[in-house]
Design a protein around this motif. Sequence first.
Motif, PDB file in Angstrom:
ATOM      1  N   ASP A  18       0.846  -1.202   0.000  1.00 31.02           N
ATOM      2  CA  ASP A  18       0.000   0.000   0.000  1.00 31.02           C
ATOM      3  C   ASP A  18       0.879   1.249   0.000  1.00 31.02           C
ATOM      4  O   ASP A  18       1.360   1.685   1.037  1.00 31.02           O
ATOM      5  N   GLN A  19       1.102   1.787  -1.185  1.00 32.92           N
ATOM      6  CA  GLN A  19       1.857   3.030  -1.306  1.00 32.92           C
ATOM      7  C   GLN A  19       0.912   4.120  -1.824  1.00 32.92           C
ATOM      8  O   GLN A  19       0.258   3.936  -2.843  1.00 32.92           O
ATOM      9  N   THR A  20       0.846   5.214  -1.133  1.00 35.71           N
ATOM     10  CA  THR A  20      -0.040   6.305  -1.522  1.00 35.71           C
ATOM     11  C   THR A  20       0.273   6.773  -2.946  1.00 35.71           C
ATOM     12  O   THR A  20       1.436   6.973  -3.305  1.00 35.71           O
ATOM     13  N   GLY A  21      -0.783   6.919  -3.743  1.00 30.96           N
ATOM     14  CA  GLY A  21      -0.614   7.413  -5.103  1.00 30.96           C
ATOM     15  C   GLY A  21      -0.193   6.375  -6.107  1.00 30.96           C
ATOM     16  O   GLY A  21       0.140   6.710  -7.241  1.00 30.96           O
ATOM     17  N   THR A  22      -0.209   5.113  -5.723  1.00 33.75           N
ATOM     18  CA  THR A  22       0.178   4.038  -6.642  1.00 33.75           C
ATOM     19  C   THR A  22      -0.963   3.043  -6.795  1.00 33.75           C
ATOM     20  O   THR A  22      -1.895   3.005  -5.999  1.00 33.75           O
ATOM     21  N   MET A  23      -0.852   2.246  -7.839  1.00 28.81           N
ATOM     22  CA  MET A  23      -1.760   1.117  -8.052  1.00 28.81           C
ATOM     23  C   MET A  23      -0.913  -0.149  -8.118  1.00 28.81           C
ATOM     24  O   MET A  23       0.089  -0.196  -8.846  1.00 28.81           O
ATOM     25  N   SER A  24      -1.291  -1.169  -7.369  1.00 27.21           N
ATOM     26  CA  SER A  24      -0.550  -2.434  -7.372  1.00 27.21           C
ATOM     27  C   SER A  24      -1.488  -3.565  -7.796  1.00 27.21           C
ATOM     28  O   SER A  24      -2.653  -3.608  -7.394  1.00 27.21           O
ATOM     29  N   PHE A  25      -0.969  -4.479  -8.598  1.00 24.92           N
ATOM     30  CA  PHE A  25      -1.816  -5.529  -9.171  1.00 24.92           C
ATOM     31  C   PHE A  25      -0.937  -6.637  -9.741  1.00 24.92           C
ATOM     32  O   PHE A  25       0.298  -6.580  -9.681  1.00 24.92           O
ATOM     33  N   ALA A  26      -1.594  -7.662 -10.312  1.00 26.86           N
ATOM     34  CA  ALA A  26      -0.930  -8.808 -10.964  1.00 26.86           C
ATOM     35  C   ALA A  26       0.075  -9.512 -10.058  1.00 26.86           C
ATOM     36  O   ALA A  26       1.215  -9.755 -10.450  1.00 26.86           O
ATOM     37  N   PRO A  27      -0.303  -9.877  -8.832  1.00 26.88           N
ATOM     38  CA  PRO A  27       0.654 -10.530  -7.927  1.00 26.88           C
ATOM     39  C   PRO A  27       0.786 -12.025  -8.225  1.00 26.88           C
ATOM     40  O   PRO A  27      -0.123 -12.658  -8.751  1.00 26.88           O
ATOM     41  N   ARG A  28       1.937 -12.571  -7.867  1.00 26.28           N
ATOM     42  CA  ARG A  28       2.128 -14.017  -7.966  1.00 26.28           C
ATOM     43  C   ARG A  28       3.235 -14.436  -7.002  1.00 26.28           C
ATOM     44  O   ARG A  28       4.252 -13.754  -6.868  1.00 26.28           O
ATOM     45  N   PHE A  29       3.033 -15.575  -6.334  1.00 25.12           N
ATOM     46  CA  PHE A  29       4.018 -16.102  -5.403  1.00 25.12           C
ATOM     47  C   PHE A  29       5.236 -16.662  -6.134  1.00 25.12           C
ATOM     48  O   PHE A  29       5.137 -17.191  -7.248  1.00 25.12           O
ATOM     49  N   GLY A  30       6.371 -16.581  -5.454  1.00 28.26           N
ATOM     50  CA  GLY A  30       7.542 -17.336  -5.862  1.00 28.26           C
ATOM     51  C   GLY A  30       7.460 -18.739  -5.298  1.00 28.26           C
ATOM     52  O   GLY A  30       6.641 -19.035  -4.419  1.00 28.26           O
TER      53      GLY A  30
ATOM     54  N   GLY B 185       2.454   7.285 -14.045  1.00 35.70           N
ATOM     55  CA  GLY B 185       2.236   6.913 -15.433  1.00 35.70           C
ATOM     56  C   GLY B 185       3.115   5.791 -15.938  1.00 35.70           C
ATOM     57  O   GLY B 185       3.032   5.414 -17.112  1.00 35.70           O
ATOM     58  N   ASN B 186       3.960   5.228 -15.084  1.00 40.14           N
ATOM     59  CA  ASN B 186       4.843   4.137 -15.488  1.00 40.14           C
ATOM     60  C   ASN B 186       4.524   2.885 -14.680  1.00 40.14           C
ATOM     61  O   ASN B 186       4.228   2.967 -13.480  1.00 40.14           O
ATOM     62  N   THR B 187       4.567   1.722 -15.321  1.00 43.10           N
ATOM     63  CA  THR B 187       4.264   0.455 -14.644  1.00 43.10           C
ATOM     64  C   THR B 187       5.496  -0.437 -14.663  1.00 43.10           C
ATOM     65  O   THR B 187       6.033  -0.756 -15.731  1.00 43.10           O
ATOM     66  N   ASP B 188       5.938  -0.840 -13.488  1.00 44.35           N
ATOM     67  CA  ASP B 188       7.118  -1.691 -13.359  1.00 44.35           C
ATOM     68  C   ASP B 188       6.838  -2.887 -12.472  1.00 44.35           C
ATOM     69  O   ASP B 188       5.821  -2.943 -11.763  1.00 44.35           O
ATOM     70  N   ILE B 189       7.765  -3.836 -12.495  1.00 38.68           N
ATOM     71  CA  ILE B 189       7.655  -5.059 -11.708  1.00 38.68           C
ATOM     72  C   ILE B 189       8.497  -4.929 -10.444  1.00 38.68           C
ATOM     73  O   ILE B 189       9.652  -4.478 -10.489  1.00 38.68           O
ATOM     74  N   TYR B 190       7.908  -5.325  -9.344  1.00 41.49           N
ATOM     75  CA  TYR B 190       8.581  -5.328  -8.047  1.00 41.49           C
ATOM     76  C   TYR B 190       8.533  -6.742  -7.466  1.00 41.49           C
ATOM     77  O   TYR B 190       7.705  -7.556  -7.854  1.00 41.49           O
ATOM     78  N   ARG B 191       9.415  -6.982  -6.521  1.00 43.05           N
ATOM     79  CA  ARG B 191       9.327  -8.205  -5.720  1.00 43.05           C
ATOM     80  C   ARG B 191       9.365  -7.823  -4.253  1.00 43.05           C
ATOM     81  O   ARG B 191       9.967  -6.810  -3.872  1.00 43.05           O
ATOM     82  N   MET B 192       8.689  -8.622  -3.431  1.00 43.18           N
ATOM     83  CA  MET B 192       8.576  -8.304  -2.011  1.00 43.18           C
ATOM     84  C   MET B 192       8.779  -9.549  -1.175  1.00 43.18           C
ATOM     85  O   MET B 192       8.366 -10.656  -1.564  1.00 43.18           O
ATOM     86  N   ASP B 193       9.400  -9.381  -0.039  1.00 42.45           N
ATOM     87  CA  ASP B 193       9.453 -10.414   0.987  1.00 42.45           C
ATOM     88  C   ASP B 193       8.187 -10.281   1.834  1.00 42.45           C
ATOM     89  O   ASP B 193       7.967  -9.251   2.471  1.00 42.45           O
TER      90      ASP B 193
ATOM     91  N   ALA C 244      12.145   0.413 -17.209  1.00 44.93           N
ATOM     92  CA  ALA C 244      11.993   0.914 -18.575  1.00 44.93           C
ATOM     93  C   ALA C 244      10.784   1.837 -18.670  1.00 44.93           C
ATOM     94  O   ALA C 244       9.855   1.773 -17.859  1.00 44.93           O
ATOM     95  N   ALA C 245      10.796   2.715 -19.672  1.00 41.12           N
ATOM     96  CA  ALA C 245       9.669   3.633 -19.889  1.00 41.12           C
ATOM     97  C   ALA C 245       8.585   2.914 -20.686  1.00 41.12           C
ATOM     98  O   ALA C 245       8.219   3.295 -21.792  1.00 41.12           O
ATOM     99  N   SER C 246       8.067   1.851 -20.105  1.00 38.42           N
ATOM    100  CA  SER C 246       7.073   0.998 -20.771  1.00 38.42           C
ATOM    101  C   SER C 246       6.271   0.295 -19.691  1.00 38.42           C
ATOM    102  O   SER C 246       6.534   0.445 -18.496  1.00 38.42           O
ATOM    103  N   ILE C 247       5.287  -0.480 -20.125  1.00 35.41           N
ATOM    104  CA  ILE C 247       4.438  -1.209 -19.173  1.00 35.41           C
ATOM    105  C   ILE C 247       4.988  -2.612 -18.996  1.00 35.41           C
ATOM    106  O   ILE C 247       5.066  -3.387 -19.954  1.00 35.41           O
ATOM    107  N   GLU C 248       5.375  -2.948 -17.772  1.00 41.55           N
ATOM    108  CA  GLU C 248       5.825  -4.302 -17.431  1.00 41.55           C
ATOM    109  C   GLU C 248       4.826  -4.897 -16.439  1.00 41.55           C
ATOM    110  O   GLU C 248       4.587  -4.309 -15.385  1.00 41.55           O
ATOM    111  N   THR C 249       4.283  -6.047 -16.766  1.00 41.95           N
ATOM    112  CA  THR C 249       3.262  -6.631 -15.886  1.00 41.95           C
ATOM    113  C   THR C 249       3.197  -8.143 -16.070  1.00 41.95           C
ATOM    114  O   THR C 249       3.948  -8.730 -16.841  1.00 41.95           O
ATOM    115  N   ALA C 250       2.279  -8.776 -15.322  1.00 43.06           N
ATOM    116  CA  ALA C 250       2.008 -10.220 -15.384  1.00 43.06           C
ATOM    117  C   ALA C 250       3.259 -11.064 -15.175  1.00 43.06           C
ATOM    118  O   ALA C 250       3.538 -11.972 -15.961  1.00 43.06           O
ATOM    119  N   PRO C 251       4.018 -10.833 -14.100  1.00 44.40           N
ATOM    120  CA  PRO C 251       5.225 -11.639 -13.872  1.00 44.40           C
ATOM    121  C   PRO C 251       4.889 -13.033 -13.350  1.00 44.40           C
ATOM    122  O   PRO C 251       3.900 -13.238 -12.650  1.00 44.40           O
TER     123      PRO C 251
END
Length: 440
Positions: A247-259, A273-281, A293-300
């Motif tokens: 939960d980060q203010t001003g962001t949208m988070s989606f497309a999660p998947r477990f390792g 306006g930019n969508t990137d991939i993150y990983r979290m513990d 990258a200046a592009s949409i990265e999703t569905a990891p």
Amino acid sequence: MMKQFLTLLLAVVALSVPITAQAAPLRIEITEGVIEPLPFAAPDFVPENSAARQLAQDLAQVVADDLAGTGLFRQIPDSAFISQISSFSSPVQFADWKAINAQALITGAVNLESNGRLVVKFRLYDVFAGQELGGGLQFAGTQDGWRRMAHKVADAVYSRITGEGGYFDSRVVYVNETGPKNDRKKRLAIMDYDGANVQYLTDSRSIVLAPRFSPTGDRILYTSYETGFPRIYLLDVASVRRRVLEDQTGTMSFAPRFGPDGQTVVYSVTQGGNTDIYRMDVSTGSAQRLTSAASIETAPSFSPDGSQIVFESDRSGTPQMYIMSATGGEPRRISFGQGRYGTPVWSPRGDLIAFTKQSKGRFHIGVMRTDGSEERLLTASFLDEGPTWSPNGRVIMFTRETQGAGGQASLYSVDISGRNLKRVKTLGGASDPAWSPLQN
């Protein structure tokens, strides 16, 4: 209904009659070509007391339905039987089963004890070899868990004949849909792989998307619009308790998947306006940005060993699939066919990646090797999307939506060779399926 999954105790023990292991000739060789279904007989299991009579019939039917539903087996109807199985310990009259061309024979017995404990045992025979295939097994648990025991019997039969792991004792989480297309209500639901034992995990007050199981099947990640922005939630299946994962203010988070370790999650974040991939513990909440990258990265989606991630990106101008290290770095593109590629999911076997492809006004579910070679399209329709793998990597389930104002989403499944396309039973509309691992 969830209680039956929590209280079911499955004890697997060898039956008292010793069985000599053998390399029997009964075997389905699964190739990419046409498979001639193997004919099998599954008489009603023998009830060992009067209380078990109906369960004995029901168990045998679920086992037969599981096997026949794969397209690899063909059930011989009871009306063709010459012999009947009246005792689990009686010798099998192989000549009578050969006469009706049964290549495999499944026998079983059921005992419902006065304390509610259910005991199921079974044997599998290679009819033409006149021998038992593998050893007999026994399952014990609560009466409410009888379907799970039937699925476990079917998994054992499937495994012994094909040499692959089974997938029947598994569940599917999906988005249940009700109401008209312009006012669709959505909630999370969970069911057995065959559509039985449906439970609802959320209400329909908020839009929910993309549920995903943990590697142990006890937790689910999903995206909800409960706050007005997409947020990722982590839900415990047993208690149905949940919490916001990110939960980060001003962001949208989606497309999660477990390792594969169950503690790492990959997901997408849109910020500025930019969508990137993150990983979290999951345990610490510590997050790391993997793309910039200046592009949409999703569905990891992780590889089974957790070392790589396949994802969707439009960095080349159209949505395509890329693979990068699980810690980030320069990705390599693997999709080069005509059309747009998305929603990649790594097979549990590690050898294939399933995907959605849009080309020439049609949607397809397809698979390709991890280096991008041997692309095969398995389906084609107005809208097919969102593949998910069975635990053994043999079957893919996905969403198919029909055209027009009255169109509805349904779940379908197909073999990775493109055979046995069929609709999955659900209550109402359904989308965004995710297949669980085999249950313990």
